[in-house]
Scaffold this motif. Structure first.
Motif, PDB file in Angstrom:
ATOM      1  N   TYR A 142       0.828  -1.204   0.000  1.00  0.00           N
ATOM      2  CA  TYR A 142       0.000   0.000   0.000  1.00  0.00           C
ATOM      3  C   TYR A 142       0.860   1.251   0.000  1.00  0.00           C
ATOM      4  N   TRP A 145      -0.134   7.355   1.405  1.00  0.00           N
ATOM      5  CA  TRP A 145      -1.382   8.073   1.607  1.00  0.00           C
ATOM      6  C   TRP A 145      -2.498   7.142   2.088  1.00  0.00           C
ATOM      7  N   GLU A 146      -2.400   5.874   1.751  1.00  0.00           N
ATOM      8  CA  GLU A 146      -3.421   4.933   2.221  1.00  0.00           C
ATOM      9  C   GLU A 146      -3.293   4.697   3.720  1.00  0.00           C
ATOM     10  N   THR A 149      -4.697   7.989   5.372  1.00  0.00           N
ATOM     11  CA  THR A 149      -6.161   8.067   5.439  1.00  0.00           C
ATOM     12  C   THR A 149      -6.732   7.027   6.402  1.00  0.00           C
ATOM     13  N   THR A 275     -17.305   4.794  -5.049  1.00  0.00           N
ATOM     14  CA  THR A 275     -16.853   5.056  -3.685  1.00  0.00           C
ATOM     15  C   THR A 275     -17.432   6.357  -3.150  1.00  0.00           C
ATOM     16  N   ARG A 315      -9.187   9.510  -0.109  1.00  0.00           N
ATOM     17  CA  ARG A 315      -8.738   8.279  -0.762  1.00  0.00           C
ATOM     18  C   ARG A 315      -9.185   8.252  -2.220  1.00  0.00           C
ATOM     19  N   ARG A 319      -6.599   8.214  -5.415  1.00  0.00           N
ATOM     20  CA  ARG A 319      -6.682   7.169  -6.447  1.00  0.00           C
ATOM     21  C   ARG A 319      -6.809   7.783  -7.841  1.00  0.00           C
TER      22      ARG A 319
END
Length: 339
Positions: A142, A145-146, A149, A275, A315, A319
């Motif tokens: 990952y 930034w994942e 968040t 999302t 997120r 992305r």
């Protein structure tokens, strides 16, 4: 059940020729599902001036109804819409089915102990265990930034839980039992998502996945209910309370249709739009629950909710930027079983 067949047939048929209005119907179906879920699990049926009525307590029976309707809708869609050649071993669906049944049971049972807004926030925070399961099951890596968040989501959920105002006397209070059930829901649902991702390697369609998972889910729940002698009692409760029967049937229809709307949204508009819609739906669900059932949210709790949804939208933005730069973004979790 038989009375709902014409409506299910229509929905399965019209799904093959969808339109942009389906996004609105998807939101309506999920919001209705959320309201009914809280109504069925936290309120009494048959109450009169002299009797407090009785509550429905068997979450497994609701899970069975949801899965039977979803199985029917998926089966009709497989028959009416062209599907790719199926090549996955049937037994592999059973793992996702078992974890899905357990996650759904935990979800319904948790409402006996925690408020619906707490449950929704727990769902929003399941990205954290999904990432953990992704490392364990799928060996994924990952981005920074994942992790950022995921940390923000944890902070927001903690702010909400630690500052929750007192619940009305008629509502279940947040307890350790409820939090344990929510943790079970998140863990089982995270495993389901990652296992389904692995199954998609067989090049199946989402509807085929939906059919296979719900087929085994029906077998598991029917077997469990028969072993406990609870299937007959759930049927008797429906016979005693026609309002409950209507609520349970509509709840199941919204659940099944919501799954189909997920497939359409991702196929037509992409995972990012999906999302965003899911995030907005969760926010609306919390607001609607507070208005209808009188849940109180403090200022700090409201800020916690805002932090959670801001992190989710961040997120989506990250992305999108990765996609624009040509980098491979981490795939979103499998959308088949969201309800």
């Amino acid at each position: 059940m038989l009375l709902a067949m014409p409506a299910l047939w229509y929905l399965a048929t019209s799904w093959c020729n969808t339109s942009g209005g389906r996004i609105t119907w998807r939101q309506v179906s999920y919001l209705t599902w959320g309201v009914l879920q809280e109504r069925v699990m936290t309120r009494s049926y048959g109450a009169t001036a002299t009797s407090p009525g009785e509550r429905f307590t068997d979450s497994q029976f609701l899970v069975l109804m949801n899965r039977v309707l979803a199985l029917i809708v998926a089966g009709l869609s497989c028959v009416l819409c062209k599907q790719p050649r199926h090549g996955a071993p049937m037994y592999r669906y059973s793992f996702a089915s078992l974890s899905n049944v357990l996650s759904s049971w935990c979800q319904y049972e948790a409402l006996k102990f925690v408020s619906f807004p707490t449950q929704v926030l727990a769902k929003a925070s399941k990205v954290i265990p999904v990432m953990l399961m992704g490392k364990l099951v799928s060996r994924r890596s990952y981005e920074h930034w994942e992790y950022l968040t995921a940390t923000l989501i944890s902070i927001g959920v903690s702010m909400f839980l630690l500052s929750s105002g007192p619940e009305p006397r008629s509502s279940p209070a947040t307890t350790l039992s409820g939090l344990v059930l929510l943790a079970g829901y998140i863990a089982f649902d995270s495993f389901t998502s990652n296992w389904q991702d692995a199954l998609f390697a067989y090049k199946m369609s989402s509807v085929q996945m939906m059919f296979g998972v719900n087929f085994f889910s029906c077998l598991f729940t029917v077997g469990s209910l028969l072993e406990q002698g609870a299937l007959l009692e759930g049927t008797r409760f429906m016979g005693r309370h026609s309002e409950f029967a209507a609520h349970a049937l509509l709840l199941s229809i919204c659940s099944a249709c919501g799954q189909l709307f997920i497939f359409y949204t991702i196929g037509q508009f992409g995972a990012a739009v999906f999302t965003i819609i899911m995030t907005l739906r969760q926010a609306f669900a919390i607001l609607l629950s507070c208005l209808l059932y009188g849940h109180t949210v403090t200022v700090v709790g409201g800020l916690g909710v805002a932090v959670v949804f801001a992190a989710l939208l961040l997120r989506v933005y990250a992305r999108g930027r990765l996609k624009q730069r040509g980098k491979k973004a981490v795939p979103v979790e499998s959308p088949v079983q969201k309800v």
